[in-house]
Write a protein that holds these residues in place. Structure first.
Motif, short mmCIF file in Angstrom:
data_model
loop_
_atom_site.label_atom_id
_atom_site.label_comp_id
_atom_site.label_asym_id
_atom_site.label_seq_id
_atom_site.Cartn_x
_atom_site.Cartn_y
_atom_site.Cartn_z
N ALA A 1 0.99 -1.07 0.33
CA ALA A 1 0.02 -0.20 0.27
C ALA A 1 1.38 1.35 0.05
CB ALA A 1 -0.76 -0.34 1.03
N ASP A 2 1.91 1.35 0.92
CA ASP A 2 2.87 2.49 0.17
C ASP A 2 4.17 2.49 -0.47
OD1 ASP A 2 2.00 3.83 2.88
OD2 ASP A 2 2.93 1.60 4.23
N ALA A 3 3.67 1.11 -1.71
CA ALA A 3 5.14 1.61 -2.67
C ALA A 3 4.38 2.30 -3.90
CB ALA A 3 4.73 -0.13 -3.01
N ASP A 4 5.19 2.39 -4.45
CA ASP A 4 4.99 3.18 -5.42
C ASP A 4 4.56 2.14 -6.75
OD1 ASP A 4 6.82 5.84 -5.50
OD2 ASP A 4 8.62 4.42 -5.83
N PRO A 5 3.70 3.12 -7.64
CA PRO A 5 2.35 2.35 -7.46
C PRO A 5 2.97 1.64 -8.65
CG PRO A 5 1.85 4.85 -7.93
CD PRO A 5 3.08 4.79 -7.61
N PRO A 6 3.93 1.68 -9.91
CA PRO A 6 4.34 1.22 -10.40
C PRO A 6 4.85 -0.68 -9.66
CG PRO A 6 5.64 2.65 -11.49
CD PRO A 6 4.44 2.95 -10.06
N LEU A 7 5.00 -0.61 -8.41
CA LEU A 7 6.20 -1.57 -8.06
C LEU A 7 5.02 -1.62 -6.78
CD1 LEU A 7 8.65 0.50 -6.96
CD2 LEU A 7 8.80 -1.52 -8.78
N ARG A 8 3.89 -1.92 -6.88
CA ARG A 8 2.69 -2.31 -6.04
C ARG A 8 2.19 -4.12 -6.00
NH1 ARG A 8 -1.12 2.48 -5.47
NH2 ARG A 8 0.25 4.46 -3.95
N ASP A 9 2.58 -4.44 -7.33
CA ASP A 9 2.24 -5.31 -7.97
C ASP A 9 3.10 -6.43 -8.09
OD1 ASP A 9 -0.66 -5.33 -7.73
OD2 ASP A 9 -0.87 -4.14 -8.81
N VAL A 10 4.69 -6.31 -7.99
CA VAL A 10 5.57 -7.48 -8.42
C VAL A 10 6.10 -8.30 -7.09
CG1 VAL A 10 6.99 -5.25 -9.57
CG2 VAL A 10 6.74 -6.13 -6.89
N ASP A 11 6.41 -9.29 -7.47
CA ASP A 11 6.75 -9.97 -7.18
C ASP A 11 8.16 -10.10 -6.44
OD1 ASP A 11 8.13 -12.66 -5.84
OD2 ASP A 11 7.61 -13.89 -7.75
N VAL A 12 7.97 -9.71 -5.58
CA VAL A 12 9.12 -8.85 -4.34
C VAL A 12 10.21 -10.17 -4.28
CG1 VAL A 12 9.46 -7.49 -1.56
CG2 VAL A 12 7.63 -6.82 -2.93
N PRO A 13 9.74 -11.39 -3.48
CA PRO A 13 10.47 -12.02 -2.93
C PRO A 13 12.18 -12.15 -4.18
CG PRO A 13 9.09 -12.96 -2.30
CD PRO A 13 8.49 -11.45 -3.12
N ALA B 1 16.82 -6.40 8.01
CA ALA B 1 15.96 -5.02 7.53
C ALA B 1 14.55 -4.60 8.24
CB ALA B 1 15.28 -5.58 6.85
N VAL B 2 14.60 -5.82 9.21
CA VAL B 2 13.55 -5.59 10.61
C VAL B 2 14.06 -4.27 11.77
CG1 VAL B 2 12.32 -6.54 12.26
CG2 VAL B 2 11.90 -8.18 9.80
N GLU C 1 7.71 -2.29 9.39
CA GLU C 1 8.48 -3.39 10.01
C GLU C 1 7.67 -4.45 9.86
OE1 GLU C 1 8.60 -3.86 14.98
OE2 GLU C 1 9.08 -1.89 13.91
N ALA C 2 6.07 -4.81 9.89
CA ALA C 2 4.59 -5.37 10.49
C ALA C 2 5.19 -6.31 9.34
CB ALA C 2 3.86 -4.76 10.37
N TRP C 3 5.11 -5.31 7.78
CA TRP C 3 4.77 -6.70 6.54
C TRP C 3 6.34 -7.09 6.65
CZ3 TRP C 3 8.10 -7.22 2.39
CH2 TRP C 3 7.63 -7.60 1.70
N LEU C 4 7.47 -6.62 7.08
CA LEU C 4 8.71 -7.67 6.96
C LEU C 4 8.50 -8.88 8.26
CD1 LEU C 4 11.62 -5.14 6.79
CD2 LEU C 4 11.31 -6.89 5.61
N GLU C 5 8.38 -8.98 9.55
CA GLU C 5 7.60 -9.92 10.17
C GLU C 5 6.87 -11.06 9.69
OE1 GLU C 5 6.60 -7.55 13.49
OE2 GLU C 5 8.74 -7.39 14.42
N ARG C 6 6.20 -10.77 8.47
CA ARG C 6 5.11 -11.16 8.24
C ARG C 6 5.67 -11.64 6.85
NH1 ARG C 6 1.57 -6.90 8.88
NH2 ARG C 6 1.45 -7.00 5.72
N HIS C 7 6.35 -11.70 6.32
CA HIS C 7 7.28 -12.50 4.61
C HIS C 7 8.48 -12.47 4.50
CE1 HIS C 7 3.52 -11.77 2.67
NE2 HIS C 7 3.31 -9.94 3.66
N GLY C 8 8.64 -11.95 5.98
CA GLY C 8 10.50 -12.72 6.01
C GLY C 8 10.56 -13.49 5.76
#
Length: 285
Positions: free
Chosen positions: A194-206, A230-231, A268-275
């Motif tokens: 939700a905080d990413a720049d629009p072109p990066l909101r649906d990318v495969d982050v891993p 990162a955390v 921080e919360a996102w990283l803890e969920r997806h780390g």
């Protein structure tokens, strides 16, 4: 370290405002130079740019001195920089991989650089102490003076490839994993979509983290440390950014007032969920 007065050419040229970045205001182009206010990290930045010039590293501006208005004078690097709204090309994986290669080249060029006597990070902020409650830093040794502000605003591209880094105001001694983590925050990006720049909101982050790690040539040891770092950096950034916003004001204060602290908490919360997923992508054969 050079801090000499810049000798203006005989024929003066007009100033054109350069738009970009979140914090530094009053940046202009004059001919083949850039003029910008000296920041709170100026002595370190000047010494660092002098080192890069001596090392023959082409991917950074040259520090030419201080003009009559008290501004830093740097060489202008032609190319394309992502402004706002962000262009769609920041999602391009080959462009992103070129950022990883450029950052590795910078880190290798600066390895072994020792700050001159009397120069310390962020000296212009005074004798800051860590705010109460600030969590510990990652427990890994310093390896180099990192750029540590590797946002799309600060990478110059030509022909679709990253060729230079600009705006070294956040440079400081760090580990290599800190530097790569900083790069991934912006380019993967590590954080709530939700905080990413629009072109990066649906990318495969891993996947993008793996591409950056491979392009940089990240060690197996640092890959295993990345999520932990990162955390911890997200937790500490909330405190340090609040402190700088209060001490420095200007763009820092504006970013804080606009919700940067809340974004760091979501990160921080996102990283803890997806780390775990990110760590698996980074370390898979």
């Amino acid at each position: 370290m050079s801090s000499a007065t810049y000798a203006e050419p005989f024929d003066s040229e007009p100033e054109f405002a350069l738009i970009g970045g979140e914090v530094t205001e009053g940046v202009v182009r004059v001919g083949d130079t850039v003029r910008r206010p000296a920041g709170f990290n100026a002595p370190l930045v000047h010494a660092l740019l002098d080192r890069l010039e001596a090392a023959g590293f082409a991917g950074a501006p040259r520090f030419l001195g201080i003009d009559a208005a008290g501004r830093e004078v740097l060489t202008f690097i032609p190319g394309e920089v992502a402004g706002r709204p962000r262009p769609a090309w920041i999602a391009d994986e080959e462009r992103m991989a070129s950022v990883g290669r450029l950052v590795r080249a910078y880190d290798d060029a600066v390895a072994g650089f020792v700050l001159p006597e009397g120069v310390r990070p962020f000296a212009g902020l005074g004798e800051l102490t860590e705010p109460p409650g600030m969590p510990p830093a990652p427990p890994y040794p310093v390896e180099l003076v990192g750029h540590m502000d590797l946002t799309p605003d600060n990478v110059v591209f030509r022909d679709g490839q990253a060729v230079a880094l600009i705006d070294f105001d956040m440079a400081k001694p760090v580990s290599r994993v800190d530097e790569v983590c900083n790069m991934m925050f912006s380019w993967a990006p590590l954080g709530d979509p939700a905080d990413a720049d629009p072109p990066l909101r649906d990318v495969d982050v891993p996947r993008r983290c793996r591409i950056l790690a491979d392009a940089y040539g990240m060690s197996d040891t640092d890959r295993a440390r990345l999520v932990e770092v990162a955390v911890l950096r997200s937790r500490r950034a909330w405190y340090s950014m609040k402190q700088i916003a209060e001490a420095q004001g200007g763009g820092w204060a504006r970013m804080w007032q606009e919700g940067a602290g809340d974004e760091l908490k979501r990160q921080e919360a996102w990283l803890e969920r997806h780390g775990t997923t990110i760590a698996t992508a980074l370390t898979a054969p």
